[in-house]
Design a protein around this motif. Structure first.
Motif, short mmCIF file in Angstrom:
data_model
loop_
_atom_site.label_atom_id
_atom_site.label_comp_id
_atom_site.label_asym_id
_atom_site.label_seq_id
_atom_site.Cartn_x
_atom_site.Cartn_y
_atom_site.Cartn_z
N VAL A 93 16.10 -7.40 49.53
CA VAL A 93 17.07 -6.87 51.29
C VAL A 93 18.74 -7.85 50.87
N ALA A 100 11.36 -5.11 56.01
CA ALA A 100 11.75 -4.98 54.61
C ALA A 100 9.86 -4.47 53.84
N PHE A 139 17.81 -2.87 53.55
CA PHE A 139 16.80 -3.00 53.22
C PHE A 139 17.24 -1.49 51.92
#
Length: 106
Positions: free
Chosen positions: A53, A47, A62
């Motif tokens: 997330v 991420a 993500f």
């Protein structure tokens, strides 16, 4: 919040297990396509600092903050048959979409 089907979760986990530099699936939205906006999808290592997330049974997704405005309430599926395979977007915010399923408008 987004949702993933069992099939999508399974596919993400399968790729993460077999690809050493993959930590999850990145979803996004970009301008373009025949309906105005296009889904962007790729596997990514991790991420980014501002990403949202989401984790589903070990499968990470993500999404950058701007894209989340268009993807909130999305259900991501994964289909595999004799003719094709890939992720399928079910987006209740999309008012119109093209026949290929990768472009939409809100």
């Amino acid at each position: 919040m987004i949702q993933l089907t069992e099939s999508a979760i399974s596919r993400i986990r399968q790729v993460v297990e077999h690809e050493p530099n993959v930590g999850g699936l990145r979803l996004g939205v970009r301008g373009g396509g025949c309906s105005g906006l296009t889904y962007a999808i790729q596997f990514d290592a991790e991420a980014r600092p501002r990403d949202n997330v989401f984790e589903f049974e070990g499968a990470k997704v993500f999404i950058d903050p701007k894209s989340l405005a268009y993807l909130d309430e999305l259900t991501l599926d994964y289909k595999k048959d004799l003719m094709q395979q890939g992720f399928v977007f079910h987006n209740p915010k999309a008012k119109h979409s093209c026949s290929c399923g990768t472009s939409f408008s809100v």
